[in-house]
Write a protein that holds these residues in place. Sequence first.
Motif, PDB file in Angstrom:
ATOM      1  N   PHE A  28      -4.040  20.261  -1.590  1.00 35.57           N
ATOM      2  CA  PHE A  28      -4.912  19.761  -0.528  1.00 35.57           C
ATOM      3  C   PHE A  28      -5.569  18.451  -0.964  1.00 35.57           C
ATOM      4  N   ILE A  29      -6.030  18.402  -2.219  1.00 39.92           N
ATOM      5  CA  ILE A  29      -6.644  17.184  -2.766  1.00 39.92           C
ATOM      6  C   ILE A  29      -5.623  16.051  -2.788  1.00 39.92           C
ATOM      7  N   ILE A  30      -4.417  16.338  -3.244  1.00 38.94           N
ATOM      8  CA  ILE A  30      -3.368  15.312  -3.320  1.00 38.94           C
ATOM      9  C   ILE A  30      -3.074  14.754  -1.923  1.00 38.94           C
ATOM     10  N   LYS A  31      -2.938  15.623  -0.925  1.00 40.81           N
ATOM     11  CA  LYS A  31      -2.669  15.156   0.443  1.00 40.81           C
ATOM     12  C   LYS A  31      -3.772  14.211   0.928  1.00 40.81           C
ATOM     13  N   HIS A  32      -5.016  14.548   0.615  1.00 39.32           N
ATOM     14  CA  HIS A  32      -6.126  13.695   1.045  1.00 39.32           C
ATOM     15  C   HIS A  32      -6.176  12.390   0.252  1.00 39.32           C
ATOM     16  N   LYS A  33      -5.864  12.455  -1.023  1.00 35.13           N
ATOM     17  CA  LYS A  33      -5.847  11.223  -1.820  1.00 35.13           C
ATOM     18  C   LYS A  33      -4.764  10.271  -1.312  1.00 35.13           C
ATOM     19  N   ILE A  34      -3.631  10.805  -0.924  1.00 37.11           N
ATOM     20  CA  ILE A  34      -2.549   9.962  -0.407  1.00 37.11           C
ATOM     21  C   ILE A  34      -2.941   9.377   0.954  1.00 37.11           C
ATOM     22  N   GLU A  35      -3.608  10.154   1.806  1.00 38.71           N
ATOM     23  CA  GLU A  35      -4.083   9.609   3.081  1.00 38.71           C
ATOM     24  C   GLU A  35      -5.086   8.478   2.848  1.00 38.71           C
ATOM     25  N   LYS A  36      -5.967   8.661   1.875  1.00 38.91           N
ATOM     26  CA  LYS A  36      -6.938   7.616   1.550  1.00 38.91           C
ATOM     27  C   LYS A  36      -6.214   6.393   0.983  1.00 38.91           C
ATOM     28  N   ALA A  37      -5.201   6.630   0.156  1.00 40.23           N
ATOM     29  CA  ALA A  37      -4.413   5.517  -0.390  1.00 40.23           C
ATOM     30  C   ALA A  37      -3.745   4.740   0.747  1.00 40.23           C
ATOM     31  N   GLU A  76      -6.418  -1.102  -8.393  1.00 40.04           N
ATOM     32  CA  GLU A  76      -7.770  -0.772  -7.944  1.00 40.04           C
ATOM     33  C   GLU A  76      -7.790   0.515  -7.121  1.00 40.04           C
ATOM     34  N   ILE A  77      -6.767   0.707  -6.303  1.00 39.86           N
ATOM     35  CA  ILE A  77      -6.670   1.933  -5.500  1.00 39.86           C
ATOM     36  C   ILE A  77      -6.482   3.143  -6.411  1.00 39.86           C
ATOM     37  N   SER A  78      -5.619   3.019  -7.403  1.00 45.30           N
ATOM     38  CA  SER A  78      -5.383   4.156  -8.308  1.00 45.30           C
ATOM     39  C   SER A  78      -6.651   4.507  -9.073  1.00 45.30           C
ATOM     40  N   LEU A  90      -0.032   7.386  -9.269  1.00 47.02           N
ATOM     41  CA  LEU A  90      -0.280   7.253  -7.838  1.00 47.02           C
ATOM     42  C   LEU A  90       1.042   7.053  -7.092  1.00 47.02           C
ATOM     43  N   SER A  91       1.872   6.163  -7.567  1.00 51.11           N
ATOM     44  CA  SER A  91       3.144   5.857  -6.902  1.00 51.11           C
ATOM     45  C   SER A  91       4.042   7.086  -6.813  1.00 51.11           C
ATOM     46  N   ASN A  92       4.109   7.854  -7.903  1.00 53.62           N
ATOM     47  CA  ASN A  92       4.935   9.067  -7.911  1.00 53.62           C
ATOM     48  C   ASN A  92       4.432  10.085  -6.886  1.00 53.62           C
ATOM     49  N   GLN A  93       3.131  10.318  -6.861  1.00 50.56           N
ATOM     50  CA  GLN A  93       2.587  11.274  -5.886  1.00 50.56           C
ATOM     51  C   GLN A  93       2.751  10.752  -4.463  1.00 50.56           C
ATOM     52  N   PHE A  94       2.543   9.467  -4.272  1.00 50.01           N
ATOM     53  CA  PHE A  94       2.682   8.854  -2.956  1.00 50.01           C
ATOM     54  C   PHE A  94       4.096   9.085  -2.431  1.00 50.01           C
ATOM     55  N   THR A 149       4.970  11.170   0.909  1.00 52.17           N
ATOM     56  CA  THR A 149       5.376  10.394   2.090  1.00 52.17           C
ATOM     57  C   THR A 149       6.869  10.112   2.170  1.00 52.17           C
ATOM     58  N   GLY A 150       7.549  10.187   1.024  1.00 51.91           N
ATOM     59  CA  GLY A 150       8.962   9.835   1.003  1.00 51.91           C
ATOM     60  C   GLY A 150       9.204   8.355   0.753  1.00 51.91           C
ATOM     61  N   HIS A 151       8.126   7.578   0.631  1.00 50.14           N
ATOM     62  CA  HIS A 151       8.228   6.135   0.406  1.00 50.14           C
ATOM     63  C   HIS A 151       7.304   5.723  -0.734  1.00 50.14           C
ATOM     64  N   SER A 152       7.604   4.595  -1.331  1.00 52.11           N
ATOM     65  CA  SER A 152       6.717   4.049  -2.361  1.00 52.11           C
ATOM     66  C   SER A 152       5.536   3.356  -1.669  1.00 52.11           C
ATOM     67  N   PRO A 153       4.429   3.178  -2.373  1.00 51.20           N
ATOM     68  CA  PRO A 153       3.300   2.450  -1.772  1.00 51.20           C
ATOM     69  C   PRO A 153       3.680   1.026  -1.354  1.00 51.20           C
ATOM     70  N   SER A 154       4.508   0.368  -2.157  1.00 53.62           N
ATOM     71  CA  SER A 154       4.881  -1.006  -1.813  1.00 53.62           C
ATOM     72  C   SER A 154       5.747  -1.048  -0.549  1.00 53.62           C
TER      73      SER A 154
END
Length: 186
Positions: free
Chosen positions: A122-131, A144-146, A157-161, A165-170
């Motif tokens: 649940f925390i991870i899902k929210h952290k990714i939404e915030k990211a 800075e985001i990480s 962060l990138s691995n969890q993202f 989501t199925g995509h990288s942050p970039s």
Amino acid sequence: MKLYVKYMVSLRCKLMVKQELQKLGLHYTNIELGLIEIQENLTNEQKEQLKSNLAASGLELLDDKKSILIDKIKNIIIEMIHYSEEVPKVNYSDFISEKLGYDYTYLSNLFSEVKGITIQHFIIKHKIEKAKELILYNELNLTEISYRLHYSSVAHLSNQFKKVTGHSPSYFKKTGEKRRKNLENL
């Protein structure tokens, strides 16, 4: 008197609750995410009316202790990730346990039993939404985001993202993808 409200996850929700209390002539001393403190004791009629009015707005007045505790856990996580600028000085598990005064193992088992996912997930899902939100604002870089989201590195962060989501942050940033989720649906 304390009342607990499910799905109360934003400042708009707080304003909506204030309006409903005013309509019923009730006086509040405090309104936080998921919690209302009112001066009066409610009659059964007032409670049912408030319950009905809140339900019309997509909010739910909670009655049973397990639901109240689950909602408290969710609201602590939402507050911590989405509305706090400070990085917690302790582990999330210690923070939640300390805030609620319960053993983390008990909270974790209860949360998993009722919600079907772990507190950590649940925390991870929210952290990714915030990211996602921070990436779309384009004010902070990934480092800075990480840091702000309490990740040990950009790679973490990138691995969890990517897992979520199925995509990288970039890629997310480059495509300008706007698919964010409502907090109450996570």
